[in-house]
Design a protein around this motif. Structure first.
Motif, PDB file in Angstrom:
ATOM      1  N   TYR A   1       1.070  -1.384   0.161  1.00 30.27           N
ATOM      2  CA  TYR A   1      -0.082   0.177  -0.057  1.00 30.27           C
ATOM      3  C   TYR A   1       0.987   0.933   0.630  1.00 30.27           C
ATOM      4  O   TYR A   1       0.314   1.791  -0.638  1.00 30.27           O
ATOM      5  CB  TYR A   1      -1.153  -0.139   0.919  1.00 30.27           C
ATOM      6  CG  TYR A   1      -2.132   1.116   1.087  1.00 30.27           C
ATOM      7  CD1 TYR A   1      -2.591   1.167   0.121  1.00 30.27           C
ATOM      8  CD2 TYR A   1      -2.062   2.528   1.919  1.00 30.27           C
ATOM      9  CE1 TYR A   1      -3.832   2.004   0.271  1.00 30.27           C
ATOM     10  CE2 TYR A   1      -2.676   3.475   1.744  1.00 30.27           C
ATOM     11  CZ  TYR A   1      -3.908   3.711   1.271  1.00 30.27           C
ATOM     12  OH  TYR A   1      -4.206   4.840   0.280  1.00 30.27           O
ATOM     13  N   GLY A   2       2.051   0.962   0.678  1.00 27.84           N
ATOM     14  CA  GLY A   2       2.804   2.700   0.233  1.00 27.84           C
ATOM     15  C   GLY A   2       3.140   2.771  -0.166  1.00 27.84           C
ATOM     16  O   GLY A   2       3.277   3.552  -0.351  1.00 27.84           O
TER      17      GLY A   2
ATOM     18  N   ARG B   1      -0.264   4.733  -2.332  1.00 25.38           N
ATOM     19  CA  ARG B   1      -0.526   5.650  -1.540  1.00 25.38           C
ATOM     20  C   ARG B   1      -0.036   6.700  -2.450  1.00 25.38           C
ATOM     21  O   ARG B   1      -2.019   7.384  -2.194  1.00 25.38           O
ATOM     22  CB  ARG B   1       0.192   5.764  -0.136  1.00 25.38           C
ATOM     23  CG  ARG B   1      -0.477   7.019   0.775  1.00 25.38           C
ATOM     24  CD  ARG B   1      -0.147   7.301   1.937  1.00 25.38           C
ATOM     25  NE  ARG B   1       1.008   5.941   3.103  1.00 25.38           N
ATOM     26  CZ  ARG B   1      -0.663   5.678   3.835  1.00 25.38           C
ATOM     27  NH1 ARG B   1      -1.373   5.859   4.045  1.00 25.38           N
ATOM     28  NH2 ARG B   1       0.334   4.697   4.732  1.00 25.38           N
TER      29      ARG B   1
ATOM     30  N   MET C   1      -4.500   9.117  -2.922  1.00 29.28           N
ATOM     31  CA  MET C   1      -4.165  10.819  -2.409  1.00 29.28           C
ATOM     32  C   MET C   1      -4.848  11.183  -3.827  1.00 29.28           C
ATOM     33  O   MET C   1      -5.598  12.243  -4.002  1.00 29.28           O
ATOM     34  CB  MET C   1      -4.127  10.847  -2.082  1.00 29.28           C
ATOM     35  CG  MET C   1      -2.949   9.392  -0.388  1.00 29.28           C
ATOM     36  SD  MET C   1      -4.431   9.129   0.235  1.00 29.28           S
ATOM     37  CE  MET C   1      -5.232  10.889   0.988  1.00 29.28           C
TER      38      MET C   1
ATOM     39  N   GLN D   1     -12.115   2.537   3.254  1.00 34.30           N
ATOM     40  CA  GLN D   1     -11.331   2.682   3.904  1.00 34.30           C
ATOM     41  C   GLN D   1     -11.475   0.793   4.865  1.00 34.30           C
ATOM     42  O   GLN D   1     -12.308   0.808   5.161  1.00 34.30           O
ATOM     43  CB  GLN D   1     -11.499   3.347   4.645  1.00 34.30           C
ATOM     44  CG  GLN D   1     -10.680   3.852   6.144  1.00 34.30           C
ATOM     45  CD  GLN D   1     -11.058   5.188   7.460  1.00 34.30           C
ATOM     46  OE1 GLN D   1     -12.172   5.159   6.960  1.00 34.30           O
ATOM     47  NE2 GLN D   1     -10.901   4.487   8.333  1.00 34.30           N
TER      48      GLN D   1
ATOM     49  N   THR E   1      -2.121   0.239   7.971  1.00 37.80           N
ATOM     50  CA  THR E   1      -0.925   0.173   7.716  1.00 37.80           C
ATOM     51  C   THR E   1       0.286   0.311   9.059  1.00 37.80           C
ATOM     52  O   THR E   1      -0.130   0.921  10.487  1.00 37.80           O
ATOM     53  CB  THR E   1      -0.354   1.117   6.630  1.00 37.80           C
ATOM     54  OG1 THR E   1      -0.389   2.043   6.958  1.00 37.80           O
ATOM     55  CG2 THR E   1      -0.762   0.483   5.139  1.00 37.80           C
TER      56      THR E   1
ATOM     57  N   LYS F   1      -1.464   5.003   9.551  1.00 33.99           N
ATOM     58  CA  LYS F   1      -2.512   5.263   8.811  1.00 33.99           C
ATOM     59  C   LYS F   1      -3.665   4.896   8.096  1.00 33.99           C
ATOM     60  O   LYS F   1      -3.661   3.490   7.392  1.00 33.99           O
ATOM     61  CB  LYS F   1      -1.632   5.832   7.512  1.00 33.99           C
ATOM     62  CG  LYS F   1      -0.583   7.508   8.192  1.00 33.99           C
ATOM     63  CD  LYS F   1       0.069   8.109   6.744  1.00 33.99           C
ATOM     64  CE  LYS F   1       1.132   8.462   7.148  1.00 33.99           C
ATOM     65  NZ  LYS F   1       1.258   9.366   6.119  1.00 33.99           N
TER      66      LYS F   1
ATOM     67  N   LYS G   1      -5.842   2.362   5.169  1.00 33.55           N
ATOM     68  CA  LYS G   1      -5.648   2.400   3.405  1.00 33.55           C
ATOM     69  C   LYS G   1      -7.172   2.574   3.442  1.00 33.55           C
ATOM     70  O   LYS G   1      -8.169   2.866   3.608  1.00 33.55           O
ATOM     71  CB  LYS G   1      -5.294   0.784   3.865  1.00 33.55           C
ATOM     72  CG  LYS G   1      -4.628   0.404   4.603  1.00 33.55           C
ATOM     73  CD  LYS G   1      -3.516  -1.102   3.118  1.00 33.55           C
ATOM     74  CE  LYS G   1      -4.859  -1.751   3.984  1.00 33.55           C
ATOM     75  NZ  LYS G   1      -4.294  -3.200   3.925  1.00 33.55           N
ATOM     76  N   TYR G   2      -6.628   3.757   2.203  1.00 27.39           N
ATOM     77  CA  TYR G   2      -7.585   4.309   1.208  1.00 27.39           C
ATOM     78  C   TYR G   2      -8.032   3.117  -0.417  1.00 27.39           C
ATOM     79  O   TYR G   2      -6.730   3.371  -1.338  1.00 27.39           O
ATOM     80  CB  TYR G   2      -8.296   5.623   1.017  1.00 27.39           C
ATOM     81  CG  TYR G   2      -7.980   5.888   2.132  1.00 27.39           C
ATOM     82  CD1 TYR G   2      -8.953   6.290   3.370  1.00 27.39           C
ATOM     83  CD2 TYR G   2      -6.946   7.306   2.950  1.00 27.39           C
ATOM     84  CE1 TYR G   2      -9.102   6.592   4.333  1.00 27.39           C
ATOM     85  CE2 TYR G   2      -7.163   7.795   3.761  1.00 27.39           C
ATOM     86  CZ  TYR G   2      -8.138   7.342   4.434  1.00 27.39           C
ATOM     87  OH  TYR G   2      -7.783   8.060   5.972  1.00 27.39           O
TER      88      TYR G   2
END
Length: 515
Positions: free
Chosen positions: A76-77, A80, A84, A104, A108, A112, A114-115
């Motif tokens: 996810y990072g 991201r 966004m 949502q 993580t 934060k 996750k979206y």
């Protein structure tokens, strides 16, 4: 209500039958799915960066090889920043067009949320189609079903935009289930309860009683949701009505479509307030990232991967050192091997590592069982205890002692002061065992039967001491989710079953001490 089941059964039976035709053709079906995804996204920023259009013109083998070599596996990072940007209204980044819905999910490693994009294609071709496949599988298994003579009781989450006014008008963020409820096509919404205004309420203290009241007045034929959360709602319905079983309230109730967590620790609790001769349980593999698999045989826990529903699957083998190797396609998997699941999907997730592990049960048909999370394991002493081992051990101990578990987690306790290391299990009970030590002993035996590495470390108490079982006050795990988790309750919020380090356990124990 008219029973529509005979009218729609034929279409659903044909739909379920296509899965049988995948046998021996899984690689071909998956290659066709990858090609469609590459062509659809060729004009996006991601597609231009990696050359999707050129890949899609290659033959199946070359296309898959080029895709794997050019596109890196992502967590996810890595995505991201693009997500966004999508949330701010940018178009054609990970998927064509503009995405207005985001699921949502749990936080993580940096804390934060996750979206995850929920595109129109992922709703139509994956989430809703996957739910339809679950119904199709069930109707094929139960020829006498009257599923569409009443309504589905669905326990979902809500919309809760934590980003405030920074999002453009029309963009919605919340639990995936909230998006699914709000976007359900009108014909299907006729067969669901409660109404949207109740189903999407954010305050659970108001929502649960309201849902229970609405459900008690409806003719419910099926349930759909996460087992742990659904227990709370169903007990509220039983409490309000004073009925001994759910079928006393809903005589037509016949199936629970469950997913999200293992059903093993909860099966006995559901069997206790349903009538066994009238009730069925069917597992699904449905996550914020997609709808991936359904159970197609009541007697077989394996799940059929949905190979033509907008998802291309890769599998990274788990090595003896606990690390994952090079991902392979479905045709190159090995029966009985555990893999980290990597997906490419019509929501713009390209070679995305879900964080889930699966065991390949049948490569020729694409059948799996869910093994757990890639980070949900304990290997502090070389025992390589996996989440599915824990589920088997807990379920076995409950069966032997008559206990019922509401929630639990486990973590290592390192050797100190002349004591060997051990595992500490913090358990919130629905029904506590008469003898905590007997439960711990039964759990220990079950884990040894399920995992040879754990058994070797426990042999003779030489390397690893017996597990310690600690009882948690009611509501401990919910309080942890609100304060240390994502700050919100709901189906996408889960307590880690196994923690490789003691930090989360320490937080929970501190909450227990201050309860």
């Amino acid at each position: 209500m008219i029973d529509f089941t005979p009218i729609v059964r034929g279409r659903f039976i044909r739909q379920a039958g296509r899965m049988e035709r995948w046998s021996g053709r899984t690689a071909h079906v998956q290659a066709a799915e990858l090609r469609r995804l590459l062509l659809r996204a060729a004009g996006t920023e991601t597609g231009r960066r990696y050359g999707f259009a050129g890949m899609a013109r290659m033959d199946d083998g070359a296309m898959a090889a080029q895709y794997a070599s050019r596109v890196p596996v992502a967590v996810y990072g890595d995505i991201r920043p693009d997500v966004m940007r999508m949330m701010r209204g940018d178009r054609d980044l990970l998927w064509p067009g503009r995405c207005r819905n985001f699921a949502q999910s749990s936080g993580t490693s940096d804390g934060k949320s996750k979206y995850l994009p929920v595109t129109d294609e992922s709703l139509r071709y994956n989430h809703f189609a996957g739910a339809s496949d679950a119904v199709a599988a069930y109707l094929r298994l139960n020829p006498g079903s009257r599923l569409f003579s009443g309504r589905a009781l669905i326990l979902g989450g809500s919309f809760a935009n934590e980003l405030g006014g920074s999002l453009p008008s029309g963009t919605r963020v919340g639990d995936l289930s909230a998006t699914l409820i709000s976007r359900t096509p009108w014909p299907a919404s006729m067969f669901r309860t409660p109404k949207r205004d109740i189903a999407l309420m954010a305050d659970w203290e108001e929502k649960l009683p309201a849902m229970a009241r609405a459900a008690a007045r409806a003719n419910i034929t099926n349930l759909s949701g996460v087992p742990s959360w659904f227990l709370v709602l169903l007990r509220k319905v039983l409490e309000q009505t004073g009925a001994p079983t759910l079928q006393n309230i809903w005589p037509s109730l016949e199936v629970f479509f469950h997913g999200g967590i293992s059903f093993k620790p909860y099966r006995r609790q559901y069997e206790a307030f349903t009538q066994p001769d009238k009730m069925h349980f069917l597992e699904t593999y449905n996550a914020s990232e997609g709808f991936f698999a359904v159970q197609t045989d009541f007697s077989d826990p394996a799940l059929q991967l949905l190979l033509d529903r907008g998802v291309y699957y890769e599998f990274a083998p788990l090595g003896p050192d606990g690390h994952f190797g090079t991902p392979v396609g479905i045709a190159d998997t090995v029966r009985g091997q555990t893999y980290a699941l990597i997906i490419t999907a019509c929501n713009g997730l390209w070679r995305y590592s879900l964080g889930d592990t699966v065991r390949m049960e049948d490569p020729d048909r694409g059948r799996i069982t869910i093994a757990g999370r890639t980070k949900s394991f304990i290997n502090a002493f070389g025992e390589e205890l996996m989440e599915h081992n824990a589920e088997e051990g807990i379920a076995g101990a409950c069966n032997l002692t008559g206990a019922r578990v509401s929630n639990y987690t486990a973590a290592p306790v390192y050797a100190s002061g002349g004591q060997r290391g051990r595992h500490r299990w913090l358990i919130e009970w629905d029904k506590a065992p008469d003898d905590n030590a007997a439960f711990a002993s039964a759990l220990d035996r079950g884990l040894q039967q399920a995992n040879s590495d754990y058994q070797a470390k426990r042999a003779g108490n030489i390397f690893l001491d017996p597990p310690e079982v600690v009882s948690a006050p009611a509501g401990t795990f919910d309080r942890w989710l609100l304060t240390h988790g994502s700050g919100k309750l709901g189906g996408q919020r889960k307590v880690p079953r196994l923690c490789p380090t003691p930090e989360i356990m320490d937080q929970l124990l501190d909450m227990c001490r201050h309860t």
